[in-house]
Design an enzyme around this catalytic site. Sequence first.
Site, PDB file in Angstrom:
ATOM      1  N   GLU A  44      -3.544  -8.227   9.067  1.00  0.00           N
ATOM      2  CA  GLU A  44      -4.964  -8.506   8.825  1.00  0.00           C
ATOM      3  C   GLU A  44      -5.133  -9.391   7.589  1.00  0.00           C
ATOM      4  OE1 GLU A  44      -7.077  -4.879   8.027  1.00  0.00           O
ATOM      5  OE2 GLU A  44      -9.049  -5.812   8.258  1.00  0.00           O
ATOM      6  N   LYS A 116     -13.137  -8.914  14.076  1.00  0.00           N
ATOM      7  CA  LYS A 116     -13.082  -7.453  13.961  1.00  0.00           C
ATOM      8  C   LYS A 116     -14.414  -6.811  14.340  1.00  0.00           C
ATOM      9  CE  LYS A 116     -11.436  -4.108  10.443  1.00  0.00           C
ATOM     10  NZ  LYS A 116     -10.908  -4.051   9.057  1.00  0.00           N
ATOM     11  N   TYR A 122     -16.362   2.755   3.645  1.00  0.00           N
ATOM     12  CA  TYR A 122     -16.254   4.026   2.926  1.00  0.00           C
ATOM     13  C   TYR A 122     -15.010   3.940   2.051  1.00  0.00           C
ATOM     14  CZ  TYR A 122     -12.985   4.411   6.792  1.00  0.00           C
ATOM     15  OH  TYR A 122     -11.982   4.149   7.685  1.00  0.00           O
ATOM     16  N   CYS A 152      -7.168  -3.358  12.768  1.00  0.00           N
ATOM     17  CA  CYS A 152      -7.236  -2.177  11.895  1.00  0.00           C
ATOM     18  C   CYS A 152      -8.267  -1.139  12.306  1.00  0.00           C
ATOM     19  CB  CYS A 152      -7.449  -2.644  10.453  1.00  0.00           C
ATOM     20  SG  CYS A 152      -6.817  -1.453   9.227  1.00  0.00           S
ATOM     21  N   SER A 179      -3.836  -1.660   5.864  1.00  0.00           N
ATOM     22  CA  SER A 179      -4.095  -0.221   5.773  1.00  0.00           C
ATOM     23  C   SER A 179      -3.384   0.345   4.550  1.00  0.00           C
ATOM     24  CB  SER A 179      -3.584   0.441   7.065  1.00  0.00           C
ATOM     25  OG  SER A 179      -3.607   1.835   6.952  1.00  0.00           O
ATOM     26  N   LEU A 320       5.162   3.850 -26.829  1.00  0.00           N
ATOM     27  CA  LEU A 320       6.041   4.981 -26.490  1.00  0.00           C
ATOM     28  C   LEU A 320       5.837   6.091 -27.516  1.00  0.00           C
ATOM     29  CD1 LEU A 320       9.369   3.096 -25.631  1.00  0.00           C
ATOM     30  CD2 LEU A 320       7.572   3.848 -24.070  1.00  0.00           C
ATOM     31  N   GLY A 322       7.024   9.214 -27.124  1.00  0.00           N
ATOM     32  CA  GLY A 322       7.998  10.283 -26.979  1.00  0.00           C
ATOM     33  C   GLY A 322       7.560  11.318 -25.951  1.00  0.00           C
ATOM     34  N   THR A 420      -1.112   4.353 -20.391  1.00  0.00           N
ATOM     35  CA  THR A 420      -0.211   5.402 -19.914  1.00  0.00           C
ATOM     36  C   THR A 420      -0.926   6.703 -19.540  1.00  0.00           C
ATOM     37  OG1 THR A 420       0.212   6.128 -22.169  1.00  0.00           O
ATOM     38  CG2 THR A 420       1.708   4.483 -21.262  1.00  0.00           C
TER      39      THR A 420
END
Lengths: 573, 573
Positions: A44, A116, A122, A152, A179, A320, A322, A420
Amino acid sequence: MPQLRLALAQVNACVGDLAGNSRLVLESCRRAAEENADIVLLPEMVLTGYPVEDLALRESFSTASRRALDALPGALAAAGLGELLVVVGYLDADEVGPRNAAAIIHRGAVVDRYHKHHLPNYGVFDEFRYFHAGDDLPVIRYRGVDLGVVICEDIWQDGGPVAAYREVGLDLLLCLNGSPYERAKGDVRGELVATHAREAAAPIAYVNLVGGQDELVFDGDSMVVDASGVVLARAPQFVEHLLVIDLDLPGGRSPSDARPAGFEVRRRTVEGVEAVERGPVGDPGVAEPLPEEAEVWQALVTGLGDYVRKNGFRSVILGLSGGIDSALVAALAVDALGADAVYGVSMPSEYSSEHSRHDAADLAERTGLHYRVEPIAGMVTAFVDQLHLSGLAEENMQARCRGMALMSLSNRDGHLVLATGNKSELAVGYSTIYGDAVGGFAPIKDVPKTLVWKLARWRDEQACKRGETPPIPPSSIEKPPSAELRPGQLDSDSLPDYALLDDVLDDYVESDRGFDDLVAAGFDPIVIENIVRMVDRAEYKRRQYPPGTKISLKAFGRDRRLPITNSWREHRP
Amino acid sequence: MPQLRLALAQVNACVGDLAGNSRLVLESCRRAAEENADIVLLPEMVLTGYPVEDLALRESFSTASRRALDALPGALAAAGLGELLVVVGYLDADEVGPRNAAAIIHRGAVVDRYHKHHLPNYGVFDEFRYFHAGDDLPVIRYRGVDLGVVICEDIWQDGGPVAAYREVGLDLLLCLNGSPYERAKGDVRGELVATHAREAAAPIAYVNLVGGQDELVFDGDSMVVDASGVVLARAPQFVEHLLVIDLDLPGGRSPSDARPAGFEVRRRTVEGVEAVERGPVGDPGVAEPLPEEAEVWQALVTGLGDYVRKNGFRSVILGLSGGIDSALVAALAVDALGADAVYGVSMPSEYSSEHSRHDAADLAERTGLHYRVEPIAGMVTAFVDQLHLSGLAEENMQARCRGMALMSLSNRDGHLVLATGNKSELAVGYSTIYGDAVGGFAPIKDVPKTLVWKLARWRDEQACKRGETPPIPPSSIEKPPSAELRPGQLDSDSLPDYALLDDVLDDYVESDRGFDDLVAAGFDPIVIENIVRMVDRAEYKRRQYPPGTKISLKAFGRDRRLPITNSWREHRP
C-alpha cells in the site's frame, strides 16, 4: 491448470522519498524477474511511503506521486521488465480528491487502477481525512486467471469488495497493505487473511510494508493463503524480503454476469506470453512469528534505526544514568546503528551514587559505544544560585541541565538526541519537561517498566547464548530504580510497585476502563485513585510543552488523543 | 400568528467540566426565564465542551455526559424552569457508538434527541473519528409551531437535513454550533445561514459557542435570520451573551406526509401553556462584526485568557527582550489577565543592546506588569566553557538558558510560561527548540510578523484614543528586528523582507500552492526557493521536539499535519 509465479515484495519505503521508493519498486521487479516471476505485488502506498498525513492534501505532492507512477511503466519496459504484471500502491488524485490507490502495470502501460474502499479512521489511522473512498472492482484476466485487487482495510471489513469479488468470481485476490505492528495481538492478521480467503473463495496474496516510519513500525509478515485458509508461504518479520511462490490456479472459468450493487465492476484481459521454461521455485517457507521478547526487540530496533536513518541522522546521543532505562535504550541503539554511531554521556550530579557512575561506565565498556563524562554541578549551580531554586524546581533543573547539555552536543556534532523515558513513568508524569523528556525519538516510550526489565534480561541472555558480552550491566537490572535527583530518592517513594502500576495502566490507558470498572475488577480503590489521579494530572503536563504539541501515549499502534485543556477527571475523591 | 420568544445562549463552556457546564446551562435558562422566553437554545456539545477529542471514545466519559444530561430536566423543573423548551448539545452514546447530539427538554423530561448527520473531518475537525452519523429528523410542534433541530456542519452541506426539513415543512430551524473563528473570512457564516434559511423556507436560530478552548477560539456571532435570509438579530463576538428575540411564526399548518429517503422523521407535540402576559422584549440588535485588527486582537486575548484560566493557572511569565514580539504578547496578556497576573523577565546576555534593555523596562512601566532582570551570562558561561560551544550551539544556548530560567520560575511560583514566537519565524524555523519555543501557550504563533506590527500600532492607537498610555514602546515597533544572539545580528541577515516573506508563506503554507505555481504567479524563483527550503527544513525541526510531538502551524483554524519523517521537498534545486 495455469501456474502463476507470484513475487511479494516486502519493502521499506520512506514517506516522501518518491525517487527512492520508485527505485525500490524497480529493484524489486528486477529481482522478481530474476526469479522468473509473472506477477509482482508491492505494498500500500509504497511509492509515497505511508502514512503521508496532510501531504495527501497538497496538490503538488499528489501531482508528484502521479508523475512518479506515470514514469514507472516506461521505466519497467526500458529495463526489460515490461512482461511482469506489477501491482503497486500510490497516492492518486482525481476530480473528487485524493485516493489511496493501486495501479496495475503491464507492457509499458497502466492497465487499471483500484481506489481503496474502506478508509480506517481510528487508532493511528486518519484516512477519512485524507482520501475519498473508491468503488472499483477490477477483474484482470492474465494468462487465463482472474485477478482482483484490494487494499488493507478492505479485507478487515465484512462484506465490502471481498464479498463482491466472490460474487463476480475470482482466482486470486491481491491485497496491498500498510499494516502496523501491534504487540501481543496473537495471529489476528493470519486468521483474518484466512477468513477472507474463504469468503472470497480464492487464495489471497497479502503483502505488507516493513520498517519504521515516524511513530509506526511495519512488521512485514507478508503471506499467501489458499482458498481454504491454509497458509502456503509467509515472510519473516521486520526485514525486507521477496517472497516468491508458484500457485496452481483453476482459471478459465466463464465470466460471471454478477454486478454487485455499489461496485464498479470492470473486466480486462491482459495479454501475457507463456512463461519461459523455468524450473520450480525454491520453497518460500512459512516463517514462524518471533517469540514475544524477540518480536518486541526487533520492533524497537527497527523503529529506532529507521527514524534515525529516514531523518538523515547518522548518530545518536543519550544520557547514561547507570539506570535500566538508559541502559536498555543504549543497547537498542547499538543493535540498530552499531556502537560507533552511539554516543553516551554520563552527567553525574552531587546526588549521583558511586554505583550509578560505575554502571554507566560498565555499560559503555560492554557495548563499545562512545563515552564521556560531563558533571553538571557547575551548570546547575549557576541557575540554582541566581534564581534561588530549591525542592522540585531544583530537582527539575538537574534534569534540564542534562537535556540542554545533550542538545548542545547535538547542535555541535549533529547527533539525534534520544530520550530514555519508559511508558509507565511517562503515563504517570514521573519525568521532567525539557529535562529527561528532551529528544527527537524516545525508543521505549511505549514500553512499560516491567517489560523494560524483561527485555533487558532477555537481551543479556541472548548474548550469553551466543557467547557475547551481555550489553546491560546486571547491576542496572537488579538495583531498585531511582531518579537520583535528591539524596536517597527511590521511585518507590512516589510510585506503587511497577508490577501493580503496569497492570492498572494497561487497564486504564490501553483498555479505556474507567475508575468504577477497575474497582469492580478487584483493585484496591485507594491505589486506583492514586494512579488515576497521576495519569490524569500527567495529561496536564502537556500544558508546558511547546504550544500546539499533542503528546500521545501509544502502545505499538494505539493512539490516544486528548484535549490539552481537559477539566474532566476520571475520579474526583 | 403565534409568537415565540427565543433565547440564544452564547456561552463559554470548558471541555470536560460537566458540572460547570451544567451550571452554565441552568444559569442561562434562569436568565432566559427572567426574560419570559419560551425556548432556550444552547450550543453544540455545550455540556461536555468542544472539542473533546478521544474523550468521546472513553465509555466512562460518555456515560458521565449522559448522566449530566439526564440530570438536567429534573434540575430545570426543580428550579421552576420546566415550562421552558430547552435545546442543549451533549455527547450521547448508544449501541452504535458515540454521537454528537442535541436533546430537547421540556417539563422534566427529554422529549426527543437529534444526532448530528454530517461529521466534518477536515482542518481542525476530526468528527468522523469520534462520532457516528445520525439520520434523525425530529419535528416538534410547540404552541402550534413546528420546530426542527440541526447541528453545525449539517447546514454547511447542501442537501442533507435542511433540504429534508423543507420537504416535511418547518416554521423554525434551531441550529447548535461549535464554529471556530477564522481570520479575514468575510461574512461567510452570515451568508451561509441566510442561504440555508431560504433553503429550509424557515427562519434559522443559530447559536454558537464563545471562548478559547485549547488551540481554537470560538467567536460567538450567534444570530437569527428570517426565511428570506434577512438577519433579524446578531450577538456581539467574543463575549457571553443571551440574545432574546420575539418571532412571529406562521404555524398551524397541516403536517406534511413527506418522508424524505434516508431520514427518520418523527413528529411530536409538546404541550405548552400560553405565554404569560408579557411586554415586548427589547431590541436584540444586530451587532456589527468587529473591524479587522479589533477582531484579531479579541480572538488573541480570548484564546490566551481562556487557555490560562481553563488550565487552572492564575498568572503567566514571559521573557521580555525589548523586541516587538514579546512586547505584543505582554500587552495581550495584560489585556487578557490584568497586569497583576503577568510577570516579565528581562534576561540580557552580553549581546543584548542597551536600547533593548531600555525597551523591556519601558514596556513594563507602560503596562504595569511585574518586572525583574536576570542576566544570563553566568548560566551560559557554565555550559559554553564546559562543553566548548561556539557558533550556532552557543547562540542556541543563550535562548535555552532563558527557557530554562522561565521554567524554573514557573516551577517555583506556578506561572504558565508564554512563548513569544510569531508565525513567520516559526514557519521558517527561525527559533530555538527548548529555547524561545519553551512554553505552554504561544499567543501569536498564528500571527505573521507583518500583522504583529499592525496589531501593535493599532493597540497603541486605541490607547491614545482613550487617553491611556500606549502599552507598546514605539521603539520596539520601529527598530529593525534582531534576535541579538551575536554582535550586530539582524533578522534581515537570514530572512527576506517580512512583507515578502509573509506574502509567500500565505501562498505556500496557507493556500497549499506549490513551487511551480508560485513561480508562475510572478515571484522571484530564487526567493521562493530560499523560503520553501526554509519552511521544508523547519518541518524537520520537529525531529528534536519531545518524541511523538506533532507541531502544527495553524492560522486561526487551519491545521496542517505533516509526517515527522518526510523526505519530500517541494523543490530540490
